[in-house]
Design an enzyme around this catalytic site. Sequence first.
Site, mmCIF file in Angstrom:
data_model
loop_
_atom_site.group_PDB
_atom_site.id
_atom_site.type_symbol
_atom_site.label_atom_id
_atom_site.label_comp_id
_atom_site.label_asym_id
_atom_site.label_seq_id
_atom_site.Cartn_x
_atom_site.Cartn_y
_atom_site.Cartn_z
ATOM 1 N N HIS A 128 -1.410 -7.669 2.695
ATOM 2 C CA HIS A 128 -1.448 -8.368 3.975
ATOM 3 C C HIS A 128 -2.677 -7.908 4.527
ATOM 4 O O HIS A 128 -2.998 -8.197 5.790
ATOM 5 C CB HIS A 128 -0.335 -8.061 4.552
ATOM 6 C CG HIS A 128 -0.129 -6.500 5.056
ATOM 7 N ND1 HIS A 128 -0.262 -6.193 6.352
ATOM 8 C CD2 HIS A 128 0.240 -5.439 4.211
ATOM 9 C CE1 HIS A 128 -0.070 -4.919 6.319
ATOM 10 N NE2 HIS A 128 0.277 -4.487 5.261
ATOM 11 N N GLY A 153 0.864 -1.164 -0.052
ATOM 12 C CA GLY A 153 0.037 0.173 -0.071
ATOM 13 C C GLY A 153 0.849 1.229 -0.048
ATOM 14 O O GLY A 153 0.539 2.345 -0.797
ATOM 15 N N CYS A 188 0.256 1.554 11.817
ATOM 16 C CA CYS A 188 1.442 1.901 11.250
ATOM 17 C C CYS A 188 1.886 2.786 12.075
ATOM 18 O O CYS A 188 3.096 3.414 12.158
ATOM 19 C CB CYS A 188 1.308 2.384 10.062
ATOM 20 S SG CYS A 188 0.385 1.252 9.038
ATOM 21 N N SER A 192 -3.254 -3.552 -0.804
ATOM 22 C CA SER A 192 -2.172 -4.261 -0.211
ATOM 23 C C SER A 192 -2.499 -5.603 0.255
ATOM 24 O O SER A 192 -3.524 -5.857 0.912
ATOM 25 C CB SER A 192 -1.631 -3.496 1.016
ATOM 26 O OG SER A 192 -0.808 -4.191 1.610
ATOM 27 N N GLN A 236 -7.592 -0.646 2.812
ATOM 28 C CA GLN A 236 -8.474 -1.199 3.873
ATOM 29 C C GLN A 236 -9.572 -2.029 3.546
ATOM 30 O O GLN A 236 -10.382 -2.896 3.946
ATOM 31 C CB GLN A 236 -8.987 -0.385 4.982
ATOM 32 C CG GLN A 236 -7.872 0.085 5.955
ATOM 33 C CD GLN A 236 -7.140 -1.043 6.956
ATOM 34 O OE1 GLN A 236 -7.954 -1.980 6.924
ATOM 35 N NE2 GLN A 236 -6.025 -0.854 7.202
HETATM 36 N N1 PLP Z 1 -3.010 2.829 3.310
HETATM 37 C C1 PLP Z 1 -3.989 2.439 4.269
HETATM 38 C C2 PLP Z 1 -5.408 2.998 4.324
HETATM 39 C C3 PLP Z 1 -3.635 1.575 5.218
HETATM 40 O O1 PLP Z 1 -4.632 1.241 6.411
HETATM 41 C C4 PLP Z 1 -2.212 1.201 5.203
HETATM 42 C C5 PLP Z 1 -1.654 0.251 6.335
HETATM 43 O O2 PLP Z 1 -2.012 0.335 7.282
HETATM 44 C C6 PLP Z 1 -1.297 1.564 4.094
HETATM 45 C C7 PLP Z 1 -1.896 2.379 3.167
HETATM 46 C C8 PLP Z 1 -0.105 0.910 3.999
HETATM 47 O O3 PLP Z 1 0.121 -0.427 3.425
HETATM 48 P P1 PLP Z 1 1.188 -1.302 3.407
HETATM 49 O O4 PLP Z 1 1.269 -1.623 4.951
HETATM 50 O O5 PLP Z 1 1.081 -2.316 2.586
HETATM 51 O O6 PLP Z 1 2.414 -0.522 3.140
#
Ligand code: PLP
Length: 385
Positions: free
Chosen positions: A211, A82, A333, A209, A189
């Site tokens: 995962h 993502g 994150c 993404s 999400q």
């Molecule tokens: N965008 C959103 C809305 C997310 O919730 C996340 C991760 O929590 C990301 C982007 C980032 O994705 P990735 O963990 O695959 O880098």
Amino acid sequence: MCTVPMSSVSKNSYIYADNAATTQLSVVAYASMTSFLVDEYGNPSQPYAFSRPVKRALREARESIASCINADPGEIVFTSGGTESDNWAIKGFALRDDMMREIVTSEIEHHAVLDSCKAMSAIGHRVAVLPVSRTGVIALDALREMSLGDGSLVSCMYANNEIGTIQPIGELCDIAHSKGAIFHTDAVQAVGHVEIDVKAMGVDMLSASAHKFNGPKGIGFLYIKDGTPLAPYANGGAQEMGRRAGTENVASIVAMAVALKENCDAIEANAVRLGRLERLLLDDLAALGVPYRRNGENQLPGLMSLSFAGASGEMLLHRLDLMKIAVSTGSACDGANTRVSHVLKAIGLPEAEAKETVRISLGKHNGEGDVHAIATALGKILLRD
Ligand code: PLP
């Protein structure tokens, strides 16, 4: 020899309720990837027979993913997840030529979007930020009132990772297009959890993404509608239609396609089941006499942002952790970051209330026993203190 894990519900009877942070890899997806690590390890770009099954697997994965979101296979470009997809959509749009561009986003985006916009603003592109309502819905009127030039970009997330609010993406996209702008959505999400039809929505780019939908970590994709102007992510080889050079992560791509198909085939049933589990948890809290406030509206299935007056979210996370229950305070994150969530601030929660918030996100491996245990644990912590 690779073995497939027998099952999958929890590690040492841990109750995992942080599925918006990441999900458990599907056992079927795991099984699908192993042969591409040890047996079918050819480089998909090579013309000889040894690489043919690998090339075919890559093609089939792309076709399968495309059909899950109603895209054409040539519009799916594999990325590392993502964060990369979001960075590419924004920076690849702004840096494709030497024009200064206008980028519009919302105040509740993931930092992968917000920080990419900041980086573009730092070198002279104009960035505007749309406000949200108290339930986290992006203000359509604010976008309507903006004067945007041709060749600008609007980037609004499909559903928020902290409070779960699903956005009126079709409408946002129509408004953006009526002003000549290109529309990107961070659907990290949402993909695999709600029905996604890129053609019906009309979006030009969409980030996903693996995962987050029971696929492996470190793999994802960016949907790029045919004809969308975007600079390549990486230069070098001709992989990914010349848009992202570098030998493909074949095993993870195959597993991502399997996980997405598995989730999409059961999307309705999963949503109904998660809705019932949510209801059980909230009913349990009410029956125990634990007062709470739920943030957001029209949330993603299984995602609950709950504020408990007088209780620190940080404290709740740690007490639940001691009881072998994993939840999150804000966005995962941001786990190491104790600043108040920008999303909770944007929906108007005072700092004290924002700090009283936890995110419980249920996934397809959670069952009734888990939600009863979570409610009981919250009751023990909140009613005793
Ligand atoms: N965008 C959103 C809305 C997310 O919730 C996340 C991760 O929590 C990301 C982007 C980032 O994705 P990735 O963990 O695959 O880098």
